[in-house]
Design a protein around this motif. Sequence first.
Motif, PDB file in Angstrom:
ATOM      1  N   MET A  16       0.853  -1.185   0.000  1.00 39.71           N
ATOM      2  CA  MET A  16       0.000   0.000   0.000  1.00 39.71           C
ATOM      3  C   MET A  16       0.890   1.237   0.000  1.00 39.71           C
ATOM      4  N   GLY A  17       0.421   2.269  -0.684  1.00 38.66           N
ATOM      5  CA  GLY A  17       1.207   3.488  -0.768  1.00 38.66           C
ATOM      6  C   GLY A  17       1.184   4.287   0.524  1.00 38.66           C
ATOM      7  N   GLY A  18       1.699   5.518   0.429  1.00 40.08           N
ATOM      8  CA  GLY A  18       1.655   6.431   1.573  1.00 40.08           C
ATOM      9  C   GLY A  18       2.889   6.350   2.444  1.00 40.08           C
ATOM     10  N   ALA A  19       3.025   7.353   3.312  1.00 39.68           N
ATOM     11  CA  ALA A  19       4.229   7.485   4.131  1.00 39.68           C
ATOM     12  C   ALA A  19       4.028   6.984   5.553  1.00 39.68           C
ATOM     13  N   ARG A  20       2.787   6.952   6.031  1.00 40.13           N
ATOM     14  CA  ARG A  20       2.573   6.592   7.439  1.00 40.13           C
ATOM     15  C   ARG A  20       2.631   5.081   7.634  1.00 40.13           C
ATOM     16  N   PRO A  21       3.020   4.659   8.860  1.00 38.03           N
ATOM     17  CA  PRO A  21       3.078   3.210   9.120  1.00 38.03           C
ATOM     18  C   PRO A  21       1.698   2.570   8.983  1.00 38.03           C
ATOM     19  N   LYS A  22       1.679   1.458   8.264  1.00 38.59           N
ATOM     20  CA  LYS A  22       0.389   0.804   8.044  1.00 38.59           C
ATOM     21  C   LYS A  22       0.577  -0.667   7.755  1.00 38.59           C
ATOM     22  N   ALA A  23      -0.516  -1.408   7.806  1.00 41.18           N
ATOM     23  CA  ALA A  23      -0.507  -2.828   7.457  1.00 41.18           C
ATOM     24  C   ALA A  23      -1.846  -3.127   6.788  1.00 41.18           C
TER      25      ALA A  23
ATOM     26  N   ALA B 296      -4.810  -0.875   7.905  1.00 43.41           N
ATOM     27  CA  ALA B 296      -4.676  -0.494   9.316  1.00 43.41           C
ATOM     28  C   ALA B 296      -3.611   0.595   9.399  1.00 43.41           C
ATOM     29  N   LYS B 297      -3.977   1.772   9.883  1.00 41.97           N
ATOM     30  CA  LYS B 297      -2.997   2.861  10.028  1.00 41.97           C
ATOM     31  C   LYS B 297      -2.702   3.059  11.513  1.00 41.97           C
ATOM     32  N   PHE B 298      -1.406   3.131  11.830  1.00 47.72           N
ATOM     33  CA  PHE B 298      -0.979   3.236  13.228  1.00 47.72           C
ATOM     34  C   PHE B 298      -0.604   4.669  13.590  1.00 47.72           C
TER      35      PHE B 298
ATOM     36  N   ILE C 186      -9.450   1.089   7.871  1.00 48.57           N
ATOM     37  CA  ILE C 186     -10.200   1.654   6.751  1.00 48.57           C
ATOM     38  C   ILE C 186     -10.487   0.529   5.774  1.00 48.57           C
ATOM     39  N   LYS C 187     -11.745   0.335   5.492  1.00 46.75           N
ATOM     40  CA  LYS C 187     -12.164  -0.778   4.630  1.00 46.75           C
ATOM     41  C   LYS C 187     -11.618  -0.567   3.218  1.00 46.75           C
ATOM     42  N   ARG C 188     -10.989  -1.601   2.665  1.00 45.86           N
ATOM     43  CA  ARG C 188     -10.467  -1.492   1.298  1.00 45.86           C
ATOM     44  C   ARG C 188     -11.632  -1.395   0.306  1.00 45.86           C
ATOM     45  N   PHE C 189     -11.634  -0.313  -0.488  1.00 44.29           N
ATOM     46  CA  PHE C 189     -12.709  -0.168  -1.474  1.00 44.29           C
ATOM     47  C   PHE C 189     -12.341  -0.814  -2.807  1.00 44.29           C
ATOM     48  N   ASP C 190     -11.120  -1.360  -2.882  1.00 48.36           N
ATOM     49  CA  ASP C 190     -10.698  -1.986  -4.143  1.00 48.36           C
ATOM     50  C   ASP C 190     -10.771  -3.511  -4.053  1.00 48.36           C
TER      51      ASP C 190
ATOM     52  N   ASP D  29      -3.475  17.239   0.388  1.00 48.09           N
ATOM     53  CA  ASP D  29      -4.407  16.667  -0.602  1.00 48.09           C
ATOM     54  C   ASP D  29      -3.708  16.469  -1.947  1.00 48.09           C
ATOM     55  N   HIS D  30      -2.493  15.915  -1.923  1.00 47.04           N
ATOM     56  CA  HIS D  30      -1.714  15.726  -3.149  1.00 47.04           C
ATOM     57  C   HIS D  30      -2.381  14.696  -4.076  1.00 47.04           C
ATOM     58  N   PRO D  31      -1.947  14.634  -5.345  1.00 43.06           N
ATOM     59  CA  PRO D  31      -2.693  13.803  -6.306  1.00 43.06           C
ATOM     60  C   PRO D  31      -2.732  12.310  -5.983  1.00 43.06           C
ATOM     61  N   ARG D  32      -1.829  11.819  -5.116  1.00 38.64           N
ATOM     62  CA  ARG D  32      -1.927  10.397  -4.750  1.00 38.64           C
ATOM     63  C   ARG D  32      -2.962  10.175  -3.647  1.00 38.64           C
ATOM     64  N   ASN D  33      -3.478  11.273  -3.127  1.00 36.12           N
ATOM     65  CA  ASN D  33      -4.555  11.121  -2.157  1.00 36.12           C
ATOM     66  C   ASN D  33      -5.920  11.204  -2.828  1.00 36.12           C
ATOM     67  N   HIS D  34      -5.922  11.028  -4.152  1.00 34.84           N
ATOM     68  CA  HIS D  34      -7.164  10.885  -4.915  1.00 34.84           C
ATOM     69  C   HIS D  34      -6.984   9.652  -5.790  1.00 34.84           C
TER      70      HIS D  34
ATOM     71  N   TYR E 276     -10.320   9.359   1.108  1.00 36.31           N
ATOM     72  CA  TYR E 276      -9.497   8.763   2.161  1.00 36.31           C
ATOM     73  C   TYR E 276      -8.382   9.741   2.507  1.00 36.31           C
ATOM     74  N   ASP E 277      -7.623   9.440   3.542  1.00 37.81           N
ATOM     75  CA  ASP E 277      -6.472  10.254   3.963  1.00 37.81           C
ATOM     76  C   ASP E 277      -6.807  11.743   4.096  1.00 37.81           C
ATOM     77  N   LEU E 278      -7.762  12.034   4.954  1.00 36.27           N
ATOM     78  CA  LEU E 278      -8.161  13.423   5.204  1.00 36.27           C
ATOM     79  C   LEU E 278      -7.565  13.862   6.537  1.00 36.27           C
TER      80      LEU E 278
HETATM   81  N1  LIG Z   1      -9.753   2.293   1.805  1.00 38.81           N
HETATM   82  C1  LIG Z   1      -8.825   2.100   0.876  1.00 38.81           C
HETATM   83  N2  LIG Z   1      -8.984   1.146  -0.079  1.00 38.81           N
HETATM   84  C2  LIG Z   1      -8.046   0.952  -1.019  1.00 38.81           C
HETATM   85  N3  LIG Z   1      -6.906   1.650  -1.100  1.00 38.81           N
HETATM   86  C3  LIG Z   1      -6.686   2.592  -0.188  1.00 38.81           C
HETATM   87  C4  LIG Z   1      -7.617   2.873   0.846  1.00 38.81           C
HETATM   88  N4  LIG Z   1      -7.126   3.871   1.618  1.00 38.81           N
HETATM   89  C5  LIG Z   1      -5.933   4.187   1.101  1.00 38.81           C
HETATM   90  N5  LIG Z   1      -5.657   3.439   0.007  1.00 38.81           N
HETATM   91  C6  LIG Z   1      -4.437   3.461  -0.811  1.00 38.81           C
HETATM   92  O1  LIG Z   1      -3.332   3.423   0.081  1.00 38.81           O
HETATM   93  C7  LIG Z   1      -2.520   4.573  -0.085  1.00 38.81           C
HETATM   94  C8  LIG Z   1      -2.017   5.009   1.277  1.00 38.81           C
HETATM   95  O2  LIG Z   1      -3.102   5.363   2.131  1.00 38.81           O
HETATM   96  P1  LIG Z   1      -3.104   6.777   2.846  1.00 38.81           P
HETATM   97  O3  LIG Z   1      -3.084   7.843   1.827  1.00 38.81           O
HETATM   98  O4  LIG Z   1      -4.261   6.774   3.790  1.00 38.81           O
HETATM   99  O5  LIG Z   1      -1.735   6.703   3.638  1.00 38.81           O
HETATM  100  P2  LIG Z   1      -0.734   7.816   4.192  1.00 38.81           P
HETATM  101  O6  LIG Z   1       0.479   7.101   4.608  1.00 38.81           O
HETATM  102  O7  LIG Z   1      -1.437   8.661   5.212  1.00 38.81           O
HETATM  103  O8  LIG Z   1      -0.452   8.708   2.928  1.00 38.81           O
HETATM  104  P3  LIG Z   1       0.410  10.070   2.821  1.00 38.81           P
HETATM  105  O9  LIG Z   1       1.772   9.673   2.447  1.00 38.81           O
HETATM  106  O10 LIG Z   1      -0.350  10.768   1.731  1.00 38.81           O
HETATM  107  O11 LIG Z   1       0.269  10.769   4.146  1.00 38.81           O
HETATM  108  C9  LIG Z   1      -3.393   5.586  -0.794  1.00 38.81           C
HETATM  109  O12 LIG Z   1      -2.636   6.485  -1.555  1.00 38.81           O
HETATM  110  C10 LIG Z   1      -4.281   4.704  -1.652  1.00 38.81           C
HETATM  111  O13 LIG Z   1      -3.614   4.319  -2.842  1.00 38.81           O
END
Ligand SMILES: Nc1ncnc2c1ncn2[C@@H]1O[C@H](COP(=O)(O)OP(=O)(O)OP(=O)(O)O)[C@@H](O)[C@H]1O
Length: 420
Positions: A175-182, A193-195, A238-242, A312-317, A332-334
Amino acid sequence: MISKAAASECFVYITLPGATSAVTAGKFVLERNQRGDPLGRFVYGRSYLDNPEAVPIDPVELQLSEKTYDTVQRNGVFGALRDAGPDYWGRRVIEKYAGKAQLGELDYLLESPDDRAGALGFGLNKVPPASQRKFNKTLDLETLQNLADALVKDDLPNDPEAPQVQELMLLGTSMGGARPKAVVQDEDGLWVAKFNQPDDRWNNTRVEHAMLRLALECGISTAESRIATIAGKDVLLIKRFDREKTPKGYTRARMISGLTLLRADEAPAMRERWSYVILVEEMRRIVAEPKKDARELFRRVCFNALISNIDDHPRNHAFIAKDEDWKLSPAYDLTPAPLVAQERRDLAMQCGDMGRYANAKNILSQHARFLLKEDEATIIVGDMKDQVAATWYETVRACSVSESDAETIRRAFVYEGFSL
Ligand SMILES: Nc1ncnc2c1ncn2[C@@H]1O[C@H](COP(=O)(O)OP(=O)(O)OP(=O)(O)O)[C@@H](O)[C@H]1O
Ligand SMILES: [Mg+2]
């Protein structure tokens, strides 16, 4: 284990609409052009093109065709492939696991597990591996949280063979993003799961959950979320919508990010394409219901301005396709940013004639691109402003955000400059 020589080609797999196992869509080769810059090539396989069920892996850049596509953008990685790979967090996990920093772009794709966003997969065999059915259970959250904490604190041994380092891959690094997650599973399906992190200024988990609730109350379609408190620590689920759970396994939606739809990347020179005005135009070309999604995107711009969500960068859409048709994904990621500036705050993307200015007049200036008449747009902005001003506090408190955290984030909501 990651091989010494960086991989230079791989097969791209796809789980077709309604299916629960993958087929091979094509081949991706990463090489260097004459200038020494990374050059990516992609070609669809003959059998895939002959498959009547075949769908493009990306509706913008990689239409179904016999031609060989190439790109030098994003280190030679096509947007849709990049969207299926890890970001800062997942790369950090993989690097620790591999015992070295800075792997090749293809290694990140090949070494990340099958719980990646969207419908794609990657591998060195022409035939895709059997679908993975086992995911972490929500019950394992405590272990996962402890592993994520150890990585954040840099508390792990520098030994790829150490059991804790081996276990890291359980986090689900794709999964993308910078915050710790699983990624975890329960009887309802798959969840991100975001920690919380030790240096967070407030309980991020609860605040993010509350922002999703507030967005929903503002008429925005959002990802479903809940808080799980494990051994005294909060985790945002956060429930996966994909992904959708079916008796046969998980179906997967295709997914591309706003960055891919904008044909942009993260390089500073590309930032001028970071624009909601361009995004809505591009989106209208690919989605099945342009009017509905354009209005929805307008609401999100307005909401981001009202909660000072400047991340709200383009990867957050994202845009998803469960079948043939594409649509805007749930929000997501608000995250609110309680900035000091009262007169001018900027979103991450341009949102009107006055650039990135998070301001009602600016947002309204491009209403027509969002397929809204001026009076309709004005009503949306006015109503949402009143709604956020009147309810943000009770919503965050109802989502168990503490009184002191609510005060810390207070300045994020309906700042003065919004209405100037
Ligand atoms: N509910 C979801 N279902 C499917 N994919 C998701 C969901 N939520 C997030 N994602 C995907 O996971 C990525 C990371 O999630 P998210 O943006 O919440 O993490 P983040 O670490 O806070 O990101 P950032 O680096 O923008 O702060 C998103 O860019 C998106 O591609
Ligand atoms: Mg994000």
